[in-house]
Write a protein that holds these residues in place. Structure first.
Motif, PDB file in Angstrom:
ATOM      1  N   ALA A  21       3.833   0.461   0.493  1.00  0.00           N
ATOM      2  CA  ALA A  21       5.039  -1.197   0.940  1.00  0.00           C
ATOM      3  C   ALA A  21       6.252  -1.330   0.601  1.00  0.00           C
ATOM      4  O   ALA A  21       7.066  -1.723   1.670  1.00  0.00           O
ATOM      5  CB  ALA A  21       3.976  -2.030   0.955  1.00  0.00           C
ATOM      6  N   VAL A  22       6.147  -1.038  -0.738  1.00  0.00           N
ATOM      7  CA  VAL A  22       7.665  -1.185  -1.167  1.00  0.00           C
ATOM      8  C   VAL A  22       8.190  -0.346  -0.356  1.00  0.00           C
ATOM      9  O   VAL A  22       9.827  -0.210  -0.118  1.00  0.00           O
ATOM     10  CB  VAL A  22       7.932  -0.798  -2.654  1.00  0.00           C
ATOM     11  N   MET A  23       8.069   1.046  -0.710  1.00  0.00           N
ATOM     12  CA  MET A  23       8.335   2.333  -0.018  1.00  0.00           C
ATOM     13  C   MET A  23       9.011   2.225   1.596  1.00  0.00           C
ATOM     14  O   MET A  23      10.103   2.262   1.786  1.00  0.00           O
ATOM     15  CB  MET A  23       8.535   3.393  -0.114  1.00  0.00           C
ATOM     16  N   GLU A  24       7.850   1.872   2.258  1.00  0.00           N
ATOM     17  CA  GLU A  24       8.417   1.440   4.041  1.00  0.00           C
ATOM     18  C   GLU A  24       9.430  -0.039   4.269  1.00  0.00           C
ATOM     19  O   GLU A  24      10.056   0.231   4.899  1.00  0.00           O
ATOM     20  CB  GLU A  24       6.893   0.706   4.532  1.00  0.00           C
ATOM     21  N   SER A  25       9.495  -0.947   3.640  1.00  0.00           N
ATOM     22  CA  SER A  25      10.437  -2.024   3.353  1.00  0.00           C
ATOM     23  C   SER A  25      11.382  -1.308   3.272  1.00  0.00           C
ATOM     24  O   SER A  25      12.340  -2.060   3.811  1.00  0.00           O
ATOM     25  CB  SER A  25       9.614  -3.138   2.715  1.00  0.00           C
ATOM     26  N   CYS A  26      11.743  -0.962   1.938  1.00  0.00           N
ATOM     27  CA  CYS A  26      13.515  -0.473   1.579  1.00  0.00           C
ATOM     28  C   CYS A  26      13.495   0.737   2.801  1.00  0.00           C
ATOM     29  O   CYS A  26      15.073   0.542   3.378  1.00  0.00           O
ATOM     30  CB  CYS A  26      12.898   0.371   0.632  1.00  0.00           C
ATOM     31  N   LEU A  27      12.728   1.217   3.721  1.00  0.00           N
ATOM     32  CA  LEU A  27      13.342   2.354   4.690  1.00  0.00           C
ATOM     33  C   LEU A  27      13.993   1.421   6.301  1.00  0.00           C
ATOM     34  O   LEU A  27      14.483   1.738   6.485  1.00  0.00           O
ATOM     35  CB  LEU A  27      12.573   3.340   5.023  1.00  0.00           C
ATOM     36  N   ALA A  28      12.954   0.095   6.077  1.00  0.00           N
ATOM     37  CA  ALA A  28      13.332  -0.635   6.981  1.00  0.00           C
ATOM     38  C   ALA A  28      14.565  -1.677   6.657  1.00  0.00           C
ATOM     39  O   ALA A  28      15.126  -2.210   7.565  1.00  0.00           O
ATOM     40  CB  ALA A  28      11.840  -1.648   7.202  1.00  0.00           C
TER      41      ALA A  28
END
Length: 183
Positions: A21-28
């Motif tokens: 979730a952290v990585m996906e939020s960063c990439l978004a």
């Protein structure tokens, strides 16, 4: 050094796993959301080189056992601020490293410019290698470094890494491959 849940702690730092979730939020581009999930402010500098997060997400999707080796935020706990990133490129025994050493892991790291040359990379690299050795009995470490990155070359040399090869990386160009064995 102590390990609490998914954190590796050092005298000055917390190396915290960045979950999906952290990585996906960063990439978004949702750094505030990601920061709330991580428990630290994430600087825009992370998105200058998002390939580490993309790689970690793909590796996790392919093999959930990669999780403890995935991207870790390097956090200054007294400021609640992420100052860099470290990750292993795979779990021990990754096929791409067999030509260098069996049961090896490759480590990659970045400290953001305002925090460089303050010993954070040395503290971080030492901590993750000690963690890998103590937790997973890993005794062989690989680091690939650009020939022009003198500070990083000095860092790995200080840990006893020895240059064993030169490779052409699709993303980073020419890199020197260094190997370190521990007892």
């Amino acid at each position: 050094m102590s390990t609490i849940l998914n954190d590796i702690t050092t005298p000055r730092l917390v190396l915290r796993l960045m979950n999906k979730a952290v990585m996906e939020s960063c990439l978004a581009g949702e750094l505030a959301v990601a920061g709330n999930l991580l428990g630290a402010v994430i600087p825009p500098a992370l998105l200058l080189h998002p390939s580490s997060l993309t790689y970690s997400l793909k590796a996790l999707a392919h093999d959930p056992l990669y999780a403890p080796w995935s991207a870790r935020a390097i956090i200054l706990p007294d400021k609640g601020e992420m100052i860099g990133l470290i990750r292993f490129h795979g779990a021990p025994g990754d096929a791409s490293l067999l030509k260098y050493a069996p049961h090896a892991v490759e480590v990659g790291y970045e400290i953001y410019p305002p925090y460089r040359r303050q010993g954070y990379a040395k503290e971080t690299l030492g901590a993750v290698m000690a963690w890998a050795q103590a937790t997973y009995d890993v005794h062989a470490f690989v680091a690939s470094v650009s020939p022009s990155n003198i500070p990083s070359r000095q860092l790995v040399a200080g840990f006893g890494f020895v240059k064993t090869a030169e490779i052409m990386d699709d993303v980073d160009g020419l890199e020197y491959v260094y190997l370190r064995y521990t007892e």
